[in-house]
Design a protein around this motif. Structure first.
Motif, PDB file in Angstrom:
ATOM      1  N   ASN B  99       1.060  -1.388  -0.274  1.00 46.26           N
ATOM      2  CA  ASN B  99       0.150  -0.075   0.090  1.00 46.26           C
ATOM      3  C   ASN B  99       0.844   1.381   0.143  1.00 46.26           C
ATOM      4  O   ASN B  99       0.465   2.285   0.778  1.00 46.26           O
ATOM      5  N   LEU B 100       1.831   1.293  -0.609  1.00 46.00           N
ATOM      6  CA  LEU B 100       2.840   2.487  -0.933  1.00 46.00           C
ATOM      7  C   LEU B 100       1.856   3.187  -1.690  1.00 46.00           C
ATOM      8  O   LEU B 100       0.877   3.131  -2.239  1.00 46.00           O
ATOM      9  N   PHE B 101       2.065   5.064  -1.513  1.00 45.07           N
ATOM     10  CA  PHE B 101       1.348   5.774  -2.527  1.00 45.07           C
ATOM     11  C   PHE B 101       2.336   5.806  -3.955  1.00 45.07           C
ATOM     12  O   PHE B 101       3.285   6.348  -4.086  1.00 45.07           O
ATOM     13  N   PRO B 102       1.418   5.194  -5.122  1.00 40.53           N
ATOM     14  CA  PRO B 102       2.227   5.107  -6.240  1.00 40.53           C
ATOM     15  C   PRO B 102       2.239   6.258  -6.858  1.00 40.53           C
ATOM     16  O   PRO B 102       3.105   6.480  -7.589  1.00 40.53           O
ATOM     17  N   HIS B 103       1.856   7.386  -6.465  1.00 45.01           N
ATOM     18  CA  HIS B 103       1.955   8.707  -7.227  1.00 45.01           C
ATOM     19  C   HIS B 103       3.091   9.482  -6.582  1.00 45.01           C
ATOM     20  O   HIS B 103       3.402  10.660  -6.848  1.00 45.01           O
ATOM     21  N   LYS B 104       3.759   8.998  -5.444  1.00 42.96           N
ATOM     22  CA  LYS B 104       4.759   9.637  -4.739  1.00 42.96           C
ATOM     23  C   LYS B 104       5.860   8.812  -4.945  1.00 42.96           C
ATOM     24  O   LYS B 104       5.946   7.592  -4.971  1.00 42.96           O
ATOM     25  N   GLU B 112       5.763  12.005   3.523  1.00 42.82           N
ATOM     26  CA  GLU B 112       4.131  12.386   3.483  1.00 42.82           C
ATOM     27  C   GLU B 112       3.658  12.628   5.075  1.00 42.82           C
ATOM     28  O   GLU B 112       3.213  13.857   5.369  1.00 42.82           O
ATOM     29  N   TYR B 145       9.831   5.708  -8.050  1.00 42.51           N
ATOM     30  CA  TYR B 145       8.408   5.429  -7.752  1.00 42.51           C
ATOM     31  C   TYR B 145       7.915   3.924  -7.633  1.00 42.51           C
ATOM     32  O   TYR B 145       8.577   3.003  -7.994  1.00 42.51           O
ATOM     33  N   PRO B 146       7.143   3.667  -6.542  1.00 41.88           N
ATOM     34  CA  PRO B 146       6.879   2.218  -6.340  1.00 41.88           C
ATOM     35  C   PRO B 146       6.440   1.368  -7.203  1.00 41.88           C
ATOM     36  O   PRO B 146       7.293   0.108  -7.080  1.00 41.88           O
TER      37      PRO B 146
END
Lengths: 220, 255
Positions: B99-104, B112, B145-146
């Motif tokens: 559940n990493l933030f894909p857009h970061k 964050e 990115y992730p």
């Protein structure tokens, strides 16, 4: 074909472009925030809000835009006994904002719902409030999903502005039609078509560019 | 000192009772592994602790603060959302699916929450993030990115992201279950490093050797109950409960 004639009618038709672009700009400017708000409302757990928004999107997506334009322009003065009497342009703005807002509501709702539960859980586990989660994690990701349908709607919007001609808004098509009936010649229509094509071409390029900008990451 | 305590914790999904009165107590600095068959309620228990699931009955206490307390009928009454969020911020969570933030980017993932939730300065958050990335051995991926990382790398970033909030307790929900076998080791190593620092951890896992090696206490859950608990030696070497014997036999057969 006489170049002077072409130049003259092109200039006249293009004068309508200002209004077309104004309707386009005002509609996007207000209907996008409206759509986001209504989408959040639809995703909230308040039943009354759901019901109200359900009726709103049903009415505006379920009846012709042309009818809505007539209603705002001709209908409102009659219903309100003349209390509300909108000018043609203002009537167009209002109708378009609510009509497109209804479509955007559904597009944004679907976009937000496409983001997995895991993103909400991770944000919550990190201590982020629901609002922070929505603003910083969910909406930015939803934008990527929303862009293609938003592009479609924007192209539709360019073309739908032509409907304003029926309530005496002097936009591209209205001017073209005037020349056509004056000269019994369809050149004006062809020129109007070319202008619409140019405008939609720009919109397509803008969205292509935006989609590219959001392609820096992939949602796995 | 007890850092996590639950009493008579019940959770129901519709007609299915997933937790049937769990009493759990975790001492500071200890490592607890929760094992047991699928659907036994392990993950649900973990998710109740940091309010990803809402318990129906019983109480949950973090340190000496309740996030929910049982009323006279035993029903779990929660504190306000804000309070719960504040108390639960002492728990870090690592998910099965990262559940990493894909857009970061990786470093943004770590920065964050410290910036948004704790109000840390960008500089301080970045400095800490860089240290944590070094710790999990991913300094060179800071701007990736992730989506560009392997599962094992993503999970190590996820662990670093949780640690960036300076949690007192780390919860691991099957941290290696979504990984290809050859990537499991790197994630387990990071968790072992944390164990050496005496981080309090509750780990739901199917990695029996790992649980045995690392844990101070192993809980065996079955059908919504903790049916055995004790030091790993006791659970793994002299299981006296038939359910545990069957379970361990199956796992051994598989591997």
């Amino acid at each position: 074909m006489d170049p002077a004639y072409l130049a003259e009618i092109t200039e006249y038709i293009a004068m309508g472009m200002g209004v077309t672009l104004k309707v386009f700009g005002v509609t996007l400017l207000f209907s996008i925030p409206l759509g986001i708000l209504c989408a959040l409302g639809k995703l909230s757990s308040f039943r009354i809000i759901h019901a109200v928004l359900g009726v709103y999107t049903w009415i505006f997506r379920g009846t012709p835009l042309l009818l809505q334009l007539f209603f705002t322009y001709y209908g409102l003065p009659i219903i309100t006994g003349g209390a509300i009497q909108l000018g043609p342009e203002v009537a167009a703005y209002i109708t378009f904002v609510f009509n497109y807002g209804a479509y955007f509501t559904e597009i944004f709702r679907a976009g937000i719902q496409s983001i997995g539960r895991g993103q909400y859980e991770a944000s919550k586990a990190l201590g982020m409030s629901p609002w922070e989660t929505m603003r910083r994690i969910i909406l930015p990701q939803a934008v990527k999903v929303i862009l293609p349908p938003l592009g479609n709607e924007s192209i539709n919007l360019i073309k739908d502005t032509a409907l304003c001609s029926v309530i005496a808004v002097t936009e591209i098509l209205k001017n073209a039609k005037r020349i056509m009936s004056r000269d019994f010649d369809i050149t004006a229509l062809v020129i109007a078509a070319l202008i619409y094509l140019a405008l939609t071409f720009i919109v397509i390029q803008v969205f292509r560019h935006l989609e590219k900008r959001y392609s820096y990451y992939s949602i796995k | 000192m007890k850092v996590v305590t639950t009493e008579n914790l019940h959770k129901r999904f519709g007609k299915l009772e997933v937790l049937k009165g769990i009493d759990l107590s975790v001492e500071s600095g200890k490592i607890i592994s929760i094992i047991g068959p699928s659907g036994s309620g392990k993950s649900t228990l973990l998710r109740c602790l940091n309010h990803l699931e809402v318990a129906d009955f019983g109480s949950i206490k973090i340190d000496d603060e309740y996030i929910c307390e049982a009323d006279e009928h035993g029903k779990a009454v929660y504190k306000s959302g804000k309070e719960v969020l504040r108390i639960c911020s002492r728990l870090g969570m690592v998910f099965q699916n990262f559940n990493l933030f894909p857009h970061k980017s990786v470093i943004e993932n770590l920065m964050e929450a410290p910036i948004v939730v704790k109000g840390e300065s960008k500089e301080a958050a970045m400095e800490k993030a860089e240290k944590l990335l070094e710790k999990v051995g991913l300094s060179e991926k800071r701007d990736a990115y992730p989506g560009q990382l392997s599962g094992g790398q993503q999970q190590r970033v996820a662990i670093a992201r949780a640690l960036a909030m300076d949690p007192e307790i780390m919860l691991f929900d099957e941290p290696t279950s979504a990984l290809d076998p050859e990537l499991i080791g790197e994630v387990l190593k990071v968790i072992k490093d944390l164990a050496e620092e005496k981080m309090t951890m509750i780990i739901v896992t199917h990695e029996m050797n790992f649980a045995r090696e690392i844990s101070d206490k192993v809980l065996f859950m079955d059908d919504g109950d903790i049916i055995a608990e004790g030091p790993p030696k006791e659970i793994f070497e002299n299981p006296d409960h038939p359910r545990i014997i069957t379970f361990l036999d199956k796992i051994i057969q598989k591997s």
